[in-house]
Each structure stands twice: as C-alpha cells, then as structure tokens.
Enzyme design. Structure first.
Site, short mmCIF file in Angstrom:
data_model
loop_
_atom_site.label_atom_id
_atom_site.label_comp_id
_atom_site.label_asym_id
_atom_site.label_seq_id
_atom_site.Cartn_x
_atom_site.Cartn_y
_atom_site.Cartn_z
CD GLN A 261 4.29 -2.82 1.07
OE1 GLN A 261 4.26 -3.23 2.17
NE2 GLN A 261 2.99 -3.04 0.38
CE1 TYR A 290 -9.44 -1.92 -1.24
CE2 TYR A 290 -9.26 -4.47 -2.25
CZ TYR A 290 -9.85 -3.23 -1.56
OH TYR A 290 -11.30 -3.40 -1.19
CD GLU A 314 -4.70 3.33 -4.33
OE1 GLU A 314 -4.51 1.98 -3.84
OE2 GLU A 314 -5.18 4.08 -3.40
CG ASP A 354 -1.24 -5.38 -1.19
OD1 ASP A 354 -1.56 -5.51 -0.16
OD2 ASP A 354 -0.28 -4.68 -1.42
CB CYS A 381 -1.29 -6.16 6.12
SG CYS A 381 -2.78 -5.05 5.81
#
Ligand SMILES: C[S@@+](CC[C@H](N)C(=O)[O-])C[C@H]1O[C@@H](n2cnc3c(N)ncnc32)[C@H](O)[C@@H]1O
Length: 422
Positions: A261, A290, A314, A354, A381
């Site tokens: 991030q 994710y 992932e 995510d 997002c």
C-alpha cells in the site's frame, strides 16, 4: 491558470461545470455533449482545452477559470501534474477539506448509477450512508508527503512520469506526494542518477524505476530486478515494514519491486477497517483472495489463533514467497499462488477479497454470496467495480452490514472502500 504550450493546439470550449464524476472530473455540457473536465470544480465557469472528442462526450482540461473560482479551489501545489502535465495528482487543485466530500459524492452516485436503485434502496434500508473519510495524519499538510512508493521512468538522463493519457515521458523536478525520505534521495536534481550510473552504467530511456521508503528499512530504488540504497550501492531486495495497530505491531518483508500500500498510513488503516468489518473469532476459518505479501493475512492469522485456519491466494509468485516468510510464526496460515477466478471461492467462515481495480467480478460475487461464509469482506479500490460486486451479492441474497471509505490517495481521485456483507 493559463494555456500551456502542450495544449495550445487543442480546441477549447467555455462551459459551466455542474457535477462531479468518477476519475477526477467535473462535468458540464456544450452543444448537447457532456464535457468531462479535469482540474475543474462544480459551479465554475471555465475554459476547457479538449483532449479527446467522441460522438456523445468530450474530455479535456480546465485551462482557465472565467468567472469566480469555487471556494474549494486552491493553486495546484504541484504544477507539473496540472493541465497537460503528468498524471498522479488530479485533485491537487481541490482544497483538502473538500476532497473527501468530492469522493463521497462520487461513491454515492456510482453506487446508484452502476449498482442500480435496488442497491441504493438496500443500503438505505440497512441504514448505511456511504462516505469517504480523510486520514487524520493528512490534515496537517493536506495529504502531501504521504506516499512511500512511487514509480518513475528514465528519460534523457532524468527521472520522469507519463504525460496524462499518453506514453510520452515528461521529466519532473519534484514529486510532492512522496514522503521526505524519498525527497531526500536527490532524484530530481540528477544527483542520484549520477551515483546510480557509477554502479549500473548509463540508464536507458524507458527504464521503469520503483522508489520506496519502507517504515522499518532505509529508502531504496528498485530497477531491473536489482535494489540500491541512498548511496546507490546494491542492497537487499527486501524492504522491511512494521505496522502498528493499537497495542499490536505486525512485521513484514516485502520485495522492493512488489505490491505494498502506497500511503504511509494505509497499512494500519486497512488492517483496522478489515478486522473491524470481519469480526473474526478465535478458531475461524478465513479464505483470503488477492492477499499480496500478507498485509491483512498476518493480523487475521493472529486473530484466529492456533485453533483457526487462514488460506490466502495471490497471483504474484514473489509476493506469495514474502507472504510465506511473513506467516512463519503462524503455521495455521497458508499462502498459495493462484490466478484467481470464481472457481477459487470456497467455503470458509469469513471470505476476504482485496482485488485489483477490475474488482471481484459478477461470477465470483455470486459464488461468494452463495457460499456458507458468515461474513464477506470486500476491499475495493474502484467505486464502479465495488457497486457491481456488491449489487451482485445483494441480488444473490446477502445484506450489507457496513461500508466505510478511506481516502488513502489524497490529491488524486482514488479512494478505498471496505464493505462487509452477511
Ligand atoms: C490491491 S492488491 C492487495 C494486496 C494486499 N491485500 C495488500 O493490501 O497489500 C491486489 C493483489 O492482487 C494480485 N492480483 C491481481 N490480479 C490477480 C489475479 N488475477 N489472480 C491473483 N492475484 C491477482 C496482485 O498481485 C496484488 O497483490
């Protein structure tokens, strides 16, 4: 504001801006067409240099405010990212205290437009008023100097960024979104490149460079799979991150070139929002999609304890290697590499996802909703993907319990939303 040389060849149109849209745009109309303008504010009469014209709409940049400027306007603190410049700070002309209101309007209208009336009605019934909140730590300096990761590109012996909407690289002389540890490297006056050229030889145009300032190891530059310290000497490819949340400290290793991030306070903010939304109980089985290097997996693994189980998926193999290292103290948590699709939705007490900007997708959303999970937590997002994913889950019988937006990307149009469904 005046016309830049780069825009002088564009045709212009004078309009009154009436609304806000997703993507950092204010919207007006001219000759029956919607004009989607960057660097504007609702209520302003402006001159727009058009950059793209289509049958039903056109895009452009505000190059002059013709009447009274909006009370929410400020001089853009980073002119190189203004009209005709590099992307990356498309809300820099908006005063900090109005940016989260802007984003809340975008979130609400996107939920209505993409999610449909049924989703808006559902949220109202649930007593949920979607909102995007600014981070307290950003109040002092308007969200500038907050980014610990930036990506730049070499051009003619300098560092530059892409001109907005183009593949042209413009050299830059500052990047005020970056934290001070990055500013201190001397990237913009050429001194770092001179040091780097001694180790690496001259850099070729187009070379992508990641610059990072981790919380628990020194600032570094990642280029072509190699990592260099402030003196441009080759160093460990792993960044060290420490995230403090309440009494807890979570520690991570993250490959310098890998995903983390970007806002200094984003890791702690997301851990807080996700753990609150998930309501984890000891012994829970969590499936996380994710997962990156395990930012959220580590606190979840600690929360479920040795009687619980966490499976994280992932796509990036190197991120999974980092996640495995980060999860070593929690042998009940397992990280696996997978190109995630709807098939990976499996039963668990809590399902956390995510995803990247494209979101979960309707098939995965329906699959998640149909499973046995006591709670689904979605980190989004992109508001359009969020609206589509949540609408799919609500249509399939789930209820939204909470929805919280956080402004993890001040001075840009981006923001993050954490939604819990049961
Ligand atoms: C928004 S990041 C979240 C990572 C982590 N939750 C964090 O906050 O650090 C999304 C992650 O999804 C991964 N990803 C993107 N597309 C994917 C796919 N199709 N399959 C698996 N992983 C994917 C990326 O590598 C990235 O690590």
């Amino acid at each position: 504001m005046t016309t830049s040389a780069a825009q002088a060849h564009h045709s212009t149109v004078d309009i009154t801006l009436e609304d806000i849209g997703h993507g950092g745009i204010a919207i007006g109309r001219a000759e029956g067409k919607a004009i989607l303008a960057r660097f504007g504010l609702p209520g302003e009469r402006v001159r727009v240099a058009l950059t793209e014209e289509r049958a039903r709409f056109a895009r452009g940049d505000v190059i002059e405010v013709l009447g009274e400027p909006s009370p929410y306007r400020q001089a853009h603190p980073w002119p190189e990212a203004g009209p005709g410049g590099v992307g990356g700070a498309d809300l820099g002309h908006v005063v900090f205290d109005y940016q989260h209101e802007w984003k809340t309007r975008v979130l609400t209208s996107t939920l209505r437009r993409i999610g449909g009336q049924a989703l808006s009605d559902h949220l109202e019934t649930q007593g949920i008023v979607p909102a995007v909140t600014a981070l307290e730590s950003d109040r002092a300096n308007g969200g500038w100097a907050s980014r610990t990761r930036i990506d730049v590109t070499v051009t003619a012996g300098r560092f530059g960024m892409f001109r907005e909407g183009s593949r042209e690289v413009l050299p830059i002389t500052s990047m005020p979104l970056a934290v001070k540890e990055i500013a201190e490297l001397g990237l913009w006056d050429g001194s770092y490149l001179t040091r780097l050229a001694r180790s690496l030889g001259p850099l070729r145009d187009g070379q992508r460079v990641r610059v990072l300032a981790p919380s628990a190891s020194p600032a570094a530059v990642s280029i072509g799979g190699r990592t260099f310290d402030a003196a441009a000497a080759e160093c460990s490819p792993f960044a060290r991150e420490e995230v403090h949340v309440g009494e807890e400290t979570y520690r991570y290793r993250v490959r310098a070139s890998g995903f983390w991030q970007v806002h200094r306070e984003a890791p702690a903010t997301l851990i807080n929002l996700v753990t609150r939304a998930a309501g984890v109980e000891p012994g829970d089985h969590i499936l996380e999609l994710y997962a990156g290097a395990g930012l959220l997996t580590v606190p979840l693994a600690r929360a479920v304890g040795a009687t619980g189980r966490v499976e994280s998926l992932e796509g990036a193999r190197t991120a999974v290697e980092d996640a495995r290292a980060n999860l070593r103290p929690y042998p009940w948590a397992r990280a696996r590499t997978a190109a995630i699709s709807a098939r990976d939705i499996d039963d668990a007490d809590i399902l956390l996802a995510d995803p990247p900007r494209s979101g979960l997708g309707i098939a995965a959303g329906r699959g998640a909703a149909a499973g046995q999970a006591r709670r689904i937590v979605l980190v989004s997002c992109d508001p359009a993907a969020l609206a589509r994913d949540v609408a799919a889950m609500v249509e399939a019988g789930r209820s939204v319990e909470s929805m919280r937006g956080a402004d993890l990307f001040p001075n840009t149009h981006h923001f993050e939303v954490v939604t819990a469904l049961r």
